[in-house]
Design a protein around this motif. Structure first.
Motif, PDB file in Angstrom:
ATOM      1  N   LYS A 184      44.581  44.648  38.529  1.00 44.93           N
ATOM      2  CA  LYS A 184      44.500  43.278  38.004  1.00 44.93           C
ATOM      3  C   LYS A 184      45.006  42.277  39.034  1.00 44.93           C
ATOM      4  O   LYS A 184      44.405  41.213  39.243  1.00 44.93           O
ATOM      5  N   GLN A 199      36.889  35.503  44.032  1.00 49.06           N
ATOM      6  CA  GLN A 199      35.917  34.665  43.342  1.00 49.06           C
ATOM      7  C   GLN A 199      35.122  35.506  42.323  1.00 49.06           C
ATOM      8  O   GLN A 199      34.889  36.702  42.540  1.00 49.06           O
ATOM      9  N   PRO A 200      34.697  34.881  41.198  1.00 50.33           N
ATOM     10  CA  PRO A 200      33.960  35.628  40.171  1.00 50.33           C
ATOM     11  C   PRO A 200      32.741  36.386  40.696  1.00 50.33           C
ATOM     12  O   PRO A 200      32.496  37.524  40.296  1.00 50.33           O
ATOM     13  N   LEU A 243      40.093  41.373  33.286  1.00 50.79           N
ATOM     14  CA  LEU A 243      39.910  39.941  33.505  1.00 50.79           C
ATOM     15  C   LEU A 243      40.319  39.151  32.278  1.00 50.79           C
ATOM     16  O   LEU A 243      40.237  39.636  31.145  1.00 50.79           O
ATOM     17  N   SER A 244      40.747  37.914  32.522  1.00 53.57           N
ATOM     18  CA  SER A 244      41.020  37.019  31.399  1.00 53.57           C
ATOM     19  C   SER A 244      39.706  36.686  30.697  1.00 53.57           C
ATOM     20  O   SER A 244      38.622  36.868  31.261  1.00 53.57           O
ATOM     21  N   ASP A 283      38.209  33.848  29.864  1.00 53.08           N
ATOM     22  CA  ASP A 283      37.361  32.835  30.506  1.00 53.08           C
ATOM     23  C   ASP A 283      36.733  33.372  31.783  1.00 53.08           C
ATOM     24  O   ASP A 283      35.554  33.129  32.068  1.00 53.08           O
ATOM     25  N   GLU A 284      37.524  34.103  32.588  1.00 50.10           N
ATOM     26  CA  GLU A 284      36.996  34.635  33.836  1.00 50.10           C
ATOM     27  C   GLU A 284      35.965  35.726  33.558  1.00 50.10           C
ATOM     28  O   GLU A 284      34.971  35.854  34.278  1.00 50.10           O
ATOM     29  N   ALA A 285      36.194  36.514  32.511  1.00 48.66           N
ATOM     30  CA  ALA A 285      35.266  37.587  32.170  1.00 48.66           C
ATOM     31  C   ALA A 285      33.879  37.040  31.864  1.00 48.66           C
ATOM     32  O   ALA A 285      32.866  37.628  32.262  1.00 48.66           O
ATOM     33  N   THR A 311      32.528  34.247  33.004  1.00 50.22           N
ATOM     34  CA  THR A 311      31.907  33.796  34.253  1.00 50.22           C
ATOM     35  C   THR A 311      31.427  34.979  35.081  1.00 50.22           C
ATOM     36  O   THR A 311      30.312  34.967  35.617  1.00 50.22           O
ATOM     37  N   VAL A 312      32.268  36.010  35.202  1.00 54.84           N
ATOM     38  CA  VAL A 312      31.899  37.197  35.974  1.00 54.84           C
ATOM     39  C   VAL A 312      30.681  37.882  35.358  1.00 54.84           C
ATOM     40  O   VAL A 312      29.774  38.324  36.067  1.00 54.84           O
TER      41      VAL A 312
END
Length: 467
Positions: A37, A44-45, A67-68, A70-72, A74-75
């Motif tokens: 983690k 970057q995503p 991943l958090s 929000d980041e998940a 985007t990724v």
């Protein structure tokens, strides 16, 4: 267990990607989730998505869950469609719904195109009404059109608003919009009236009305415009986004430049596959099932196999006419040279013409002008190669002068034929509403092989009987 130290921010982007690729799998194998983690924190995503794609399938879901939320999301939008589908099967129902519901509408529509219809219906049934409506809107348009790739998340403003009111509205809606650099001005019926950039708002007096500073000459596109034409317009006018309007000129969405880059790559891939006689659909060739690959490649190979039997028949017939003398046998030895050279010249001509058609470079030239130009180029190439082949055959290979002249003369005619075929067939197939790239490659090969060998033997026979 020692926590993994995040990579230094001073390393280059390529070094950081390589570090993630080499260390992420190792950390997951050891069960060091905290270290994995921490490793992903500065990445970057899009690079995280690439790293997850390279992991064994059993580890992909584990890495994604680090991943958090929000980041998940985007990724997930950057992942290949096959990995997206694989992850959906690993997640619990609520995790899937949370990700799908918060994806960008255009990315969600692309995902739904890849999923089985039964799964799509289940996902749509549990989405929020707003997102369900946005997705249904996009899926209602035909594939490969502006309506299918646009996002309905944009900010529209009324022309009666002041600059201060517009800025306040932007602050309120910024999280619900994918784009805030361009603001679109509409009337009460959502008809597109003009455009205002964020820069225009920042430098204008707060009390000024939008109708006084907006640009009236707006480049817009319709929902049914082909996505390739959309990409050309964004490239032509150096825009970050293009507004999409329906038949009544009402604003319904925006196509952004990041979507256009994906389109250009997809279309270029399909064209390159087509030039090789492959029926590409834009999917990753090296992740496609081998049976599917074989099925797509075998069709044109069968066409070439069948049509090249005509070449064998010509060789047998013409060889008999020449009584298979020593010179006639020598003649056949040069067939691969002639057909191979002709095929290469035809491929060159078809490549430049097909590329010119795709980029509109030929818009000011008629088909006859293009074919004439390529015919002249083929004649010049054939003359140069023919002279070299004649000298090579006579002085180096020690063939008779008759054989050498037959080879050199045939090379001139075959080069001319190949250039005309390579430049003319793309226009013909486009006129017949067929894909020029897909159709041209096998037909050019066939024309050069069959007609080229026939020409070669006729020229040889004429020279044998007159010299």
């Amino acid at each position: 267990m020692t926590e993994q130290t995040p990579p230094s921010q001073t390393v280059t982007r390529d070094e950081l990607r390589q570090l993630v690729r080499t260390q992420l799998e190792m950390l997951l194998e050891k069960g060091n989730l905290q270290g994995a983690k921490a490793l992903l924190i500065p990445v970057q995503p899009v690079d995280i998505a690439e790293a997850i794609e390279l992991l064994p399938e059993s580890m992909q879901a584990i890495a994604f869950r680090l991943l958090s939320k929000d980041e998940a999301i985007t990724v997930y939008e950057y992942l290949d469609s096959t990995v997206q589908q694989s992850l959906l099967q690993e997640f619990k129902r609520q995790e899937v719904l949370d990700i799908v519901d918060q994806m960008s509408p255009d990315d969600r529509a692309r995902l739904f195109d890849e999923l089985p219809a039964k799964v799509v219906r289940q996902l749509v049934a549990h989405m929020s009404p707003k997102e369900r409506q946005a997705t249904a809107l996009l899926l209602g348009y035909e594939e490969d059109t502006a309506g299918r790739i646009m996002t309905p998340e944009y900010i529209s403003l009324k022309e009666t608003l002041t600059v201060a009111q517009a800025l306040e509205r932007i602050r309120t809606l910024s999280n619900a919009s994918e784009l805030i650099y361009y603001l679109y001005v509409t009337d009460i019926s959502r008809h597109l009236k003009g455009i205002v950039s964020l820069r225009d708002l920042v430098i204008s007096p707060p009390e000024q009305v939008l109708g006084e500073i907006m640009t009236l000459d707006v480049v817009s596109i319709t929902t049914d415009m082909d996505q390739e034409e959309v990409a050309r317009l964004i490239q032509r006018y150096d825009l970050v986004a293009l507004p999409v309007v329906d038949k009544e000129q009402r604003l319904v969405g925006v196509v952004t430049v990041d979507d256009v880059l994906d389109i250009l790559e997809q279309e270029a891939t399909e064209d390159i596959y087509a030039l090789g006689g492959l029926q590409g659909d834009g999917s990753n060739y090296f992740q496609t099932n081998l049976f599917t690959v074989a099925r797509k490649r075998v069709f044109w190979l069968l066409v070439l196999l069948v049509t090249n039997t005509f070449t064998s028949s010509i060789i047998q017939t013409q060889g008999t006419n020449l009584a298979w003398t020593g010179q006639a046998i020598a003649i056949t030895a040069f067939i691969p040279l002639l057909t191979g050279t002709g095929g290469n010249i035809g491929a060159q001509s078809s490549t430049v013409v097909i590329r010119g058609l795709n980029t509109n470079e030929l818009k000011d030239l008629s088909p006859l002008q293009v074919i004439g130009r390529e015919a002249l180029a083929g004649f010049l190439l054939g003359t140069m190669l023919g002279i070299l082949a004649t000298l090579w055959g006579y002085y180096i290979l020690k063939e008779t002068l008759v054989v050498a002249i037959a080879v050199g003369s045939s090379l001139v005619v075959i080069s001319l034929l190949a250039s005309v075929s390579g430049s003319g067939l793309p226009f013909l197939f486009r006129l017949l509403s067929l894909d020029p790239a897909l159709m041209s490659a096998p037909f050019i090969t066939t024309a050069v092989d069959v007609i080229g060998v026939l020409i070669y033997f006729h020229i040889a026979r004429l020279i044998f009987f007159h010299l």
